[in-house]
Motif scaffolding. Structure first.
Motif, mmCIF file in Angstrom:
data_model
loop_
_atom_site.group_PDB
_atom_site.id
_atom_site.type_symbol
_atom_site.label_atom_id
_atom_site.label_comp_id
_atom_site.label_asym_id
_atom_site.label_seq_id
_atom_site.Cartn_x
_atom_site.Cartn_y
_atom_site.Cartn_z
ATOM 1 N N TYR A 164 0.805 -1.220 0.000
ATOM 2 C CA TYR A 164 0.000 0.000 0.000
ATOM 3 C C TYR A 164 0.841 1.274 0.000
ATOM 4 O O TYR A 164 0.298 2.377 0.053
ATOM 5 C CB TYR A 164 -0.975 -0.027 1.185
ATOM 6 N N GLU A 165 2.154 1.116 -0.087
ATOM 7 C CA GLU A 165 2.994 2.293 -0.255
ATOM 8 C C GLU A 165 2.890 2.857 -1.673
ATOM 9 O O GLU A 165 3.264 4.005 -1.923
ATOM 10 C CB GLU A 165 4.451 1.929 0.055
ATOM 11 N N ASP A 166 2.376 2.058 -2.601
ATOM 12 C CA ASP A 166 2.174 2.514 -3.979
ATOM 13 C C ASP A 166 0.868 3.296 -4.058
ATOM 14 O O ASP A 166 -0.191 2.810 -3.663
ATOM 15 C CB ASP A 166 2.109 1.295 -4.917
ATOM 16 N N ARG A 167 0.947 4.530 -4.557
ATOM 17 C CA ARG A 167 -0.243 5.380 -4.587
ATOM 18 C C ARG A 167 -1.357 4.821 -5.457
ATOM 19 O O ARG A 167 -2.526 5.224 -5.329
ATOM 20 C CB ARG A 167 0.119 6.798 -5.035
ATOM 21 N N ARG A 168 -1.037 3.888 -6.342
ATOM 22 C CA ARG A 168 -2.071 3.304 -7.200
ATOM 23 C C ARG A 168 -2.969 2.324 -6.455
ATOM 24 O O ARG A 168 -3.981 1.888 -6.980
ATOM 25 C CB ARG A 168 -1.404 2.629 -8.403
ATOM 26 N N MET A 169 -2.592 2.000 -5.231
ATOM 27 C CA MET A 169 -3.445 1.154 -4.392
ATOM 28 C C MET A 169 -4.536 1.975 -3.699
ATOM 29 O O MET A 169 -5.366 1.430 -2.974
ATOM 30 C CB MET A 169 -2.595 0.445 -3.343
ATOM 31 N N TRP A 170 -4.550 3.285 -3.967
ATOM 32 C CA TRP A 170 -5.497 4.187 -3.315
ATOM 33 C C TRP A 170 -6.347 4.917 -4.333
ATOM 34 O O TRP A 170 -5.918 5.177 -5.454
ATOM 35 C CB TRP A 170 -4.736 5.192 -2.443
ATOM 36 N N GLY A 171 -7.575 5.243 -3.934
ATOM 37 C CA GLY A 171 -8.476 5.973 -4.798
ATOM 38 C C GLY A 171 -8.120 7.445 -4.859
ATOM 39 O O GLY A 171 -7.195 7.917 -4.180
ATOM 40 N N PRO A 172 -8.860 8.219 -5.636
ATOM 41 C CA PRO A 172 -8.548 9.645 -5.813
ATOM 42 C C PRO A 172 -8.686 10.471 -4.548
ATOM 43 O O PRO A 172 -8.094 11.548 -4.459
ATOM 44 C CB PRO A 172 -9.536 10.095 -6.895
ATOM 45 N N ASP A 173 -9.445 9.998 -3.563
ATOM 46 C CA ASP A 173 -9.562 10.761 -2.318
ATOM 47 C C ASP A 173 -8.384 10.513 -1.377
ATOM 48 O O ASP A 173 -8.240 11.178 -0.357
ATOM 49 C CB ASP A 173 -10.876 10.464 -1.596
ATOM 50 N N ARG A 174 -7.541 9.515 -1.718
ATOM 51 C CA ARG A 174 -6.320 9.175 -0.977
ATOM 52 C C ARG A 174 -6.598 8.570 0.397
ATOM 53 O O ARG A 174 -5.676 8.336 1.168
ATOM 54 C CB ARG A 174 -5.400 10.399 -0.818
ATOM 55 N N LEU A 175 -7.845 8.320 0.720
ATOM 56 C CA LEU A 175 -8.205 7.732 2.004
ATOM 57 C C LEU A 175 -8.772 6.319 1.867
ATOM 58 O O LEU A 175 -8.745 5.547 2.828
ATOM 59 C CB LEU A 175 -9.233 8.609 2.727
ATOM 60 N N HIS A 176 -9.319 6.019 0.696
ATOM 61 C CA HIS A 176 -9.926 4.710 0.471
ATOM 62 C C HIS A 176 -9.136 3.937 -0.570
ATOM 63 O O HIS A 176 -8.603 4.520 -1.520
ATOM 64 C CB HIS A 176 -11.379 4.869 -0.003
ATOM 65 N N MET A 177 -9.090 2.639 -0.392
ATOM 66 C CA MET A 177 -8.379 1.797 -1.343
ATOM 67 C C MET A 177 -9.011 1.862 -2.729
ATOM 68 O O MET A 177 -10.225 2.013 -2.863
ATOM 69 C CB MET A 177 -8.386 0.339 -0.862
ATOM 70 N N SER A 178 -8.185 1.716 -3.750
ATOM 71 C CA SER A 178 -8.670 1.571 -5.112
ATOM 72 C C SER A 178 -9.156 0.132 -5.319
ATOM 73 O O SER A 178 -9.073 -0.710 -4.410
ATOM 74 C CB SER A 178 -7.543 1.872 -6.098
ATOM 75 N N LYS A 179 -9.637 -0.155 -6.506
ATOM 76 C CA LYS A 179 -10.048 -1.532 -6.831
ATOM 77 C C LYS A 179 -8.883 -2.492 -6.601
ATOM 78 O O LYS A 179 -9.050 -3.575 -6.005
ATOM 79 C CB LYS A 179 -10.537 -1.614 -8.272
ATOM 80 N N ALA A 180 -7.685 -2.105 -7.049
ATOM 81 C CA ALA A 180 -6.511 -2.961 -6.846
ATOM 82 C C ALA A 180 -6.232 -3.156 -5.365
ATOM 83 O O ALA A 180 -5.851 -4.251 -4.924
ATOM 84 C CB ALA A 180 -5.297 -2.346 -7.545
ATOM 85 N N GLY A 181 -6.423 -2.107 -4.567
ATOM 86 C CA GLY A 181 -6.210 -2.209 -3.131
ATOM 87 C C GLY A 181 -7.183 -3.161 -2.469
ATOM 88 O O GLY A 181 -6.807 -3.948 -1.589
ATOM 89 N N HIS A 182 -8.453 -3.100 -2.881
ATOM 90 C CA HIS A 182 -9.463 -4.006 -2.332
ATOM 91 C C HIS A 182 -9.178 -5.457 -2.726
ATOM 92 O O HIS A 182 -9.327 -6.370 -1.904
ATOM 93 C CB HIS A 182 -10.853 -3.599 -2.816
ATOM 94 N N LYS A 183 -8.766 -5.660 -3.967
ATOM 95 C CA LYS A 183 -8.441 -7.016 -4.406
ATOM 96 C C LYS A 183 -7.301 -7.600 -3.587
ATOM 97 O O LYS A 183 -7.353 -8.761 -3.157
ATOM 98 C CB LYS A 183 -8.054 -7.011 -5.892
ATOM 99 N N TYR A 184 -6.277 -6.784 -3.364
ATOM 100 C CA TYR A 184 -5.114 -7.275 -2.629
ATOM 101 C C TYR A 184 -5.476 -7.581 -1.180
ATOM 102 O O TYR A 184 -5.021 -8.593 -0.615
ATOM 103 C CB TYR A 184 -3.985 -6.251 -2.693
ATOM 104 N N LEU A 185 -6.296 -6.733 -0.564
ATOM 105 C CA LEU A 185 -6.677 -6.999 0.815
ATOM 106 C C LEU A 185 -7.508 -8.279 0.904
ATOM 107 O O LEU A 185 -7.346 -9.066 1.848
ATOM 108 C CB LEU A 185 -7.454 -5.826 1.398
ATOM 109 N N ALA A 186 -8.398 -8.488 -0.066
ATOM 110 C CA ALA A 186 -9.167 -9.740 -0.090
ATOM 111 C C ALA A 186 -8.234 -10.937 -0.114
ATOM 112 O O ALA A 186 -8.455 -11.934 0.585
ATOM 113 C CB ALA A 186 -10.106 -9.756 -1.293
#
Length: 279
Positions: A164-186
């Protein structure tokens, strides 16, 4: 007497609701890691039931008041709980008092005998101004770890996930995970549950460094699109979750093929989708 079907119940806020992982086909317009976990559980062992009581913007006190008793009434065999992240961002929050309230929420969930997964929070580097919250995050996460140990809960140590240090794991609001972030957490939750899956960390090319002008433009856009609206809501004392129902308030049997989107397609949206929210 037939054996009761396994039932997964998720509690929490936007993190568990799925904000940042948009889906026009699912309740409240989002999907999220918890949906993905439920679908993989059902694929691995057909018959899994799933309820998701999480609603964006909820503080820990709201989760306790609105989600605890419904969760207990559902008699889950698996529970996930993430709570407290919104409280940490609020001015004046006392971490010791917050942890005491968190333990009061965890205790009855642990007493059900269900498998209980708790989460530490991630210290999102949203802005230099918010780095002052780092100490508060650390204290809270240390407390969550101790409570998990005390109640025999399993810990998803989100704080330590370097991906999650990669900014692409986060959505545009920078507080919520992006789709990739949610997939990885799953995937990380499924690893803990020892359920096989094929989810892998997205193989991105290295992020291209931004020029100062690009960074400054992105900052202005972020402040305009996310910071100012959030500040306005705080002034008005409203949240995006005030009139939003849970996405899956009653247990649904997750189809092993096609998942929850197949369920919505075949049966129509549940009541929670009758009042869509704002992702």
């Amino acid at each position: 007497m037939t054996e009761r079907a396994p039932r997964y119940v998720a509690l929490g806020d936007s993190f568990t609701e799925g904000v940042g992982d948009p889906s026009k086909h699912l309740p409240n317009g989002v999907r999220g890691w918890a949906d993905r976990v439920a679908e993989r559980l059902a694929k691995d062992q057909p018959g899994w039931e799933y309820a998701n009581l999480a609603v964006r913007s909820k503080r820990l006190r709201h989760i306790t008041a609105e989600q605890l008793q419904p969760a207990l009434a559902l008699r889950p065999t698996l529970i996930t709980l993430y709570a407290g992240g919104n409280d940490i961002l609020d001015a004046g929050t006392s971490v010791p008092l917050l942890l005491a309230a968190y333990e009061e929420l965890v205790a009855p969930l642990a007493a059900t005998g269900a498998r209980l997964l708790l989460f530490t929070g991630y210290d999102v580097d949203v802005s230099p101004a918010l780095r002052l919250l780092r100490k508060r995050h650390q204290l809270y996460n240390d407390g969550v770890r101790q409570i998990a140990d005390r109640y025999g809960a399993e810990l998803v140590d989100y704080w330590g996930f370097e991906a999650y240090e990669d900014r692409r794991m986060w959505g545009p609001d920078r507080l919520h995970m992006s789709k990739a972030g949610h997939k990885y957490l799953a995937a990380r939750v499924l690893d803990l549950l020892e359920v096989q899956h094929s989810v892998k960390l997205k193989d991105w090319e290295p992020a291209v460094p931004r020029t100062f002008r690009e960074w400054e433009r992105a900052q202005r856009r972020w402040i305009h699109d996310w910071v100012l609206p959030l500040a306005g809501r705080k002034i008005r004392r409203v949240t995006l979750g005030d009139n939003l129902p849970p996405r899956w308030p009653t247990p649904v049997v997750v189809p092993p093929k096609g998942g929850l989107r197949r369920l919505v397609k075949d049966q129509g949206p549940p009541a929670a989708q009758d009042r869509p929210g704002i992702p």
